[in-house]
Design a protein around this motif. Structure first.
Motif, PDB file in Angstrom:
ATOM      1  N   ALA A   2       0.828  -0.805   0.311  1.00 43.83           N
ATOM      2  CA  ALA A   2       0.172  -0.193  -0.019  1.00 43.83           C
ATOM      3  C   ALA A   2       0.974   1.301   0.167  1.00 43.83           C
ATOM      4  N   GLN A   3       1.806   1.318   1.016  1.00 42.97           N
ATOM      5  CA  GLN A   3       2.748   2.180   0.483  1.00 42.97           C
ATOM      6  C   GLN A   3       3.319   2.475  -0.750  1.00 42.97           C
ATOM      7  N   LEU A   4       3.983   1.713  -1.410  1.00 49.49           N
ATOM      8  CA  LEU A   4       4.319   2.057  -2.794  1.00 49.49           C
ATOM      9  C   LEU A   4       2.831   2.445  -3.885  1.00 49.49           C
ATOM     10  N   LEU A   5       1.841   2.189  -3.461  1.00 49.51           N
ATOM     11  CA  LEU A   5       0.411   2.312  -4.236  1.00 49.51           C
ATOM     12  C   LEU A   5       0.611   4.276  -3.906  1.00 49.51           C
ATOM     13  N   ASP A   6       0.950   4.432  -2.689  1.00 45.26           N
ATOM     14  CA  ASP A   6       0.302   5.837  -1.804  1.00 45.26           C
ATOM     15  C   ASP A   6       1.380   6.780  -2.480  1.00 45.26           C
ATOM     16  N   THR A   7       2.473   6.841  -2.937  1.00 48.64           N
ATOM     17  CA  THR A   7       3.351   7.527  -3.329  1.00 48.64           C
ATOM     18  C   THR A   7       3.230   7.239  -4.969  1.00 48.64           C
ATOM     19  N   MET A   8       2.422   6.435  -5.578  1.00 52.78           N
ATOM     20  CA  MET A   8       2.704   6.936  -6.974  1.00 52.78           C
ATOM     21  C   MET A   8       1.046   7.633  -6.796  1.00 52.78           C
ATOM     22  N   LEU A   9      -0.004   7.343  -6.252  1.00 58.29           N
ATOM     23  CA  LEU A   9      -0.746   8.335  -6.216  1.00 58.29           C
ATOM     24  C   LEU A   9      -0.642   9.619  -6.326  1.00 58.29           C
ATOM     25  N   VAL A  10       0.419   9.825  -5.517  1.00 60.06           N
ATOM     26  CA  VAL A  10       0.585  11.311  -5.097  1.00 60.06           C
ATOM     27  C   VAL A  10       1.421  11.784  -7.046  1.00 60.06           C
ATOM     28  N   GLN A  11       2.404  10.310  -7.067  1.00 58.71           N
ATOM     29  CA  GLN A  11       3.155  10.766  -8.592  1.00 58.71           C
ATOM     30  C   GLN A  11       1.806  11.482  -9.775  1.00 58.71           C
ATOM     31  N   LEU A  12       0.653  10.565  -9.475  1.00 54.57           N
ATOM     32  CA  LEU A  12      -0.155  10.866 -10.605  1.00 54.57           C
ATOM     33  C   LEU A  12      -0.763  11.835 -10.394  1.00 54.57           C
ATOM     34  N   ASP A  29      -8.869  11.316  11.612  1.00 48.27           N
ATOM     35  CA  ASP A  29      -7.822  12.250  12.305  1.00 48.27           C
ATOM     36  C   ASP A  29      -8.944  11.751  13.873  1.00 48.27           C
ATOM     37  N   PRO A  30      -8.295  10.331  14.674  1.00 46.43           N
ATOM     38  CA  PRO A  30      -7.412   9.711  14.727  1.00 46.43           C
ATOM     39  C   PRO A  30      -7.121   8.829  13.459  1.00 46.43           C
ATOM     40  N   GLY A  31      -6.091   8.492  13.392  1.00 46.15           N
ATOM     41  CA  GLY A  31      -5.836   7.566  12.064  1.00 46.15           C
ATOM     42  C   GLY A  31      -4.236   6.734  12.350  1.00 46.15           C
ATOM     43  N   TYR A  32      -4.359   6.532  10.508  1.00 42.53           N
ATOM     44  CA  TYR A  32      -2.873   5.996  10.339  1.00 42.53           C
ATOM     45  C   TYR A  32      -2.106   6.470  10.565  1.00 42.53           C
ATOM     46  N   LEU A  33      -0.897   6.864  11.544  1.00 45.26           N
ATOM     47  CA  LEU A  33       0.117   8.183  11.439  1.00 45.26           C
ATOM     48  C   LEU A  33       0.767   7.704  10.013  1.00 45.26           C
ATOM     49  N   ARG A  34       1.306   6.701   9.673  1.00 48.23           N
ATOM     50  CA  ARG A  34       2.601   6.973   8.896  1.00 48.23           C
ATOM     51  C   ARG A  34       2.165   6.942   7.622  1.00 48.23           C
ATOM     52  N   LEU A  35       0.601   7.805   7.273  1.00 45.88           N
ATOM     53  CA  LEU A  35       0.071   8.020   6.433  1.00 45.88           C
ATOM     54  C   LEU A  35       0.522   9.259   5.676  1.00 45.88           C
ATOM     55  N   THR A  36       0.313   9.706   6.785  1.00 43.49           N
ATOM     56  CA  THR A  36       0.804  11.433   7.304  1.00 43.49           C
ATOM     57  C   THR A  36       2.075  12.185   6.649  1.00 43.49           C
ATOM     58  N   ARG A  37       2.917  10.937   7.774  1.00 42.17           N
ATOM     59  CA  ARG A  37       4.461  10.753   6.632  1.00 42.17           C
ATOM     60  C   ARG A  37       4.966  10.094   5.566  1.00 42.17           C
ATOM     61  N   ILE A  38       4.431   9.872   4.572  1.00 43.57           N
ATOM     62  CA  ILE A  38       4.485   9.650   3.555  1.00 43.57           C
ATOM     63  C   ILE A  38       4.173  10.654   2.701  1.00 43.57           C
ATOM     64  N   TYR A  39       2.676  11.425   3.441  1.00 43.01           N
ATOM     65  CA  TYR A  39       2.592  12.191   2.099  1.00 43.01           C
ATOM     66  C   TYR A  39       3.343  13.158   2.052  1.00 43.01           C
ATOM     67  N   GLN A  40       3.984  13.735   3.443  1.00 38.27           N
ATOM     68  CA  GLN A  40       5.308  14.250   3.558  1.00 38.27           C
ATOM     69  C   GLN A  40       5.496  14.897   3.195  1.00 38.27           C
ATOM     70  N   ALA A  41       6.235  13.608   3.214  1.00 34.88           N
ATOM     71  CA  ALA A  41       7.560  12.952   2.876  1.00 34.88           C
ATOM     72  C   ALA A  41       7.417  13.162   1.095  1.00 34.88           C
ATOM     73  N   MET A  42       6.568  12.973   0.826  1.00 36.38           N
ATOM     74  CA  MET A  42       6.405  13.339  -0.758  1.00 36.38           C
ATOM     75  C   MET A  42       6.398  14.754  -1.156  1.00 36.38           C
ATOM     76  N   GLY A  43       6.166  15.944   0.016  1.00 36.98           N
ATOM     77  CA  GLY A  43       6.688  17.231  -0.618  1.00 36.98           C
ATOM     78  C   GLY A  43       4.823  17.991  -0.251  1.00 36.98           C
ATOM     79  N   CYS A  44       3.572  17.050  -0.102  1.00 34.20           N
ATOM     80  CA  CYS A  44       2.556  17.248   0.162  1.00 34.20           C
ATOM     81  C   CYS A  44       2.246  18.453   1.782  1.00 34.20           C
ATOM     82  N   ASN A  45       0.774  19.328   1.453  1.00 31.97           N
ATOM     83  CA  ASN A  45       0.468  19.770   2.446  1.00 31.97           C
ATOM     84  C   ASN A  45      -0.562  18.969   2.908  1.00 31.97           C
ATOM     85  N   VAL A  46      -0.644  18.316   4.222  1.00 29.18           N
ATOM     86  CA  VAL A  46      -1.496  17.163   4.728  1.00 29.18           C
ATOM     87  C   VAL A  46      -1.741  18.091   5.752  1.00 29.18           C
TER      88      VAL A  46
END
Length: 479
Positions: free
Chosen positions: A183-193, A204-221
């Motif tokens: 799922a993490q790979l697909l999350d990053t591909m969706l940001v590219q898309l 929130d509350p939620g899966y905190l790693r998801l926030t970090r994935i989006y932030q690592a891709m340079g997204c405003n979360v």
């Protein structure tokens, strides 16, 4: 009094047919918002069927949010927002085709820490070993050793489309499915898309790693709080969000099911502006232990504003890294144009082995066995809580929504001993207060303690140990 011709139900069970008829009448407005439904006993007598049949139909409608219950007054139809939605399927969903859930430390195949293999995980490992052996010995070598296309093999995509049609009520074109290594790979591909310049929102509350994935891709979360119906619409509308990532069928970690009214409202929100999308993370989707699985948000999306994502990692093993997404037509064309150069991140051998499991029915039989164990664990935990805390200071919520439940203990009571007993019994659990993204000013509720417990960790032996630890803890408190 509602009147339905039961002779027209075809192959549907009685409760499914009654549920479908009431659901369709509410959606079409033939049953008005706020209208009082007949009592279970009077309705059953009118149709000439058992009260338990009506009770099951009402329970499913209640779980999906089509009706609400008012104490000592009965059931009432809920108001649904106007939204571009597809007609609801009449055939129903085969609730015996389900998947196996993750450990309490694992969401969508994303393992937080190592843990001993559960009985379900051991069974899944043996199933996968058998599938691999059969694939290597009986499948065409040209199929299993040739590089897979960027989207994944056509055979696995067809098998997944058939699986979704039977379990989630989704009529999916296999050409709109993309296979990925987790799922993490697909999350990053969706940001590219979709673009990193979009504003992404998560629950929130939620899966905190998801926030970090989006932030690592340079997204405003953004982090959107939840209410009883799901994502809070008022906060969402003020947040400037372009893409909302949510778990509507069984939210992690609360277990909340997004109501049908809120689903319609979210579809309306997405359709208001071009470029808005909902990412439906269908975590724990088919694992409902009572009634039918909650239909996927994608199954009623007429505007093609929902991106569906799911994984087989949690049902077999997170080490396999097998996930997939279903893209709307426009995004699928964009994927082929902008990301089609990628090599498939999942080996052809693994893809063919998974396709074999789906085609043969071995996958369904495996997960059905696990669901039986989950029901036994659910019943055992519920009985233990009722016995140990007869005053109700500890309660279980969302116990039928999937393979985990939320245990709520009122603060300042003996209920605080429950988490201590879990720790002493070496039962893994998740403290939901640790799943809030407090950087946005959110805070965990202070009036109660909420923890997530997975049924797969609760064998009869473990439950007996937990009971002893609870009795010891309660005795210490009383001294």
């Amino acid at each position: 009094m509602l009147d339905y011709n039961l002779e027209k139900r075809g192959e549907a069970s009685l409760y499914e047919y009654v549920y479908q008829q009431i659901r369709d009448d509410i959606v079409a407005g033939r049953i008005a918002a706020g209208e009082h439904l007949p009592s279970k006993r009077a309705f059953a007598s009118h149709l000439g069927i058992s009260v338990i049949t009506i009770e099951n139909a009402y329970s499913q409608l209640l779980a999906e949010g089509y009706i609400c219950s008012k104490p000592r007054r009965g059931y009432y139809a809920c108001e649904l927002s106007d939204a571009p939605v597809l007609p609801l399927a009449a055939g129903g969903i085969d609730r015996d085709t389900v998947s196996v859930g993750p450990s309490a430390h694992d969401v969508n195949g994303r393992t937080e820490q190592f843990a001993p293999l559960s009985p379900s995980a051991l069974e899944a490992a043996r199933l996968w070993q058998s599938a691999l052996r059969a694939t290597l010995t009986s499948e065409d070598e040209r199929e299993i050793f040739s590089p897979a296309p960027a989207q994944g093999t056509a055979r696995l995509r067809r098998a997944i489309a058939h699986h979704l049609r039977g379990t989630r009520g989704m009529n999916i074109d296999p050409d709109n499915i993309v296979i990925g290594a987790g799922a993490q790979l697909l999350d990053t591909m969706l940001v590219q898309l979709l673009g990193a310049d979009k504003v992404y929102a998560v629950e929130d509350p939620g899966y905190l790693r998801l926030t970090r994935i989006y932030q690592a891709m340079g997204c405003n979360v953004r982090h959107i709080p939840l209410d009883d119906g799901g994502v809070d619409l008022s906060t969402l509308q003020k947040s400037g969000t372009d893409v909302l990532h949510l778990m509507p069928s069984h939210q992690y970690p609360t277990g909340l099911v997004t109501s049908i009214a809120r689903r319609y409202a979210l579809l309306s929100w997405a359709a208001e502006r071009p470029g808005r999308y909902l990412i439906e993370d269908d975590f724990d989707c088919e694992f409902r232990l009572a009634g039918k699985p909650i239909p996927a948000l994608t199954s009623i999306d007429a505007a093609q504003s929902v991106i569906y994502t799911n994984t087989f990692s949690k049902s077999l093993s997170s080490a396999l890294r097998l996930a997939y997404m279903v893209l709307p037509d426009e995004l699928m064309e964009r994927f082929r144009r902008n990301l089609g150069f990628y090599a498939s991140s999942v080996s052809s051998v693994d893809q063919v082995a998974l396709a074999r499991l789906l085609e043969s029915g071995d996958y369904e039989r495996h997960v059905n066995r696990v669901r039986v164990r989950a029901r036994e664990a659910r019943d055992g935990l519920a009985a233990l809580v009722r016995k140990t805390f007869p005053a109700g200071e500890v309660s279980i919520e969302h116990e039928d929504a999937g393979l985990y439940c939320t245990v709520v203990a009122e603060r300042g009571t003996d209920g605080s001993s429950f988490a201590q007993a879990l720790t002493r019994s070496s039962i893994p659990f998740v403290d939901i207060s640790e799943c809030y993204w407090c950087a946005d000013g959110a805070s965990a509720p202070e009036n109660s303690s909420q923890i997530l417990v997975q049924y797969d960790d609760l064998s009869p032996k473990v439950l007996n140990t937990l009971e002893l630890q609870l009795m010891e803890a309660l005795c210490n408190l009383s001294e």
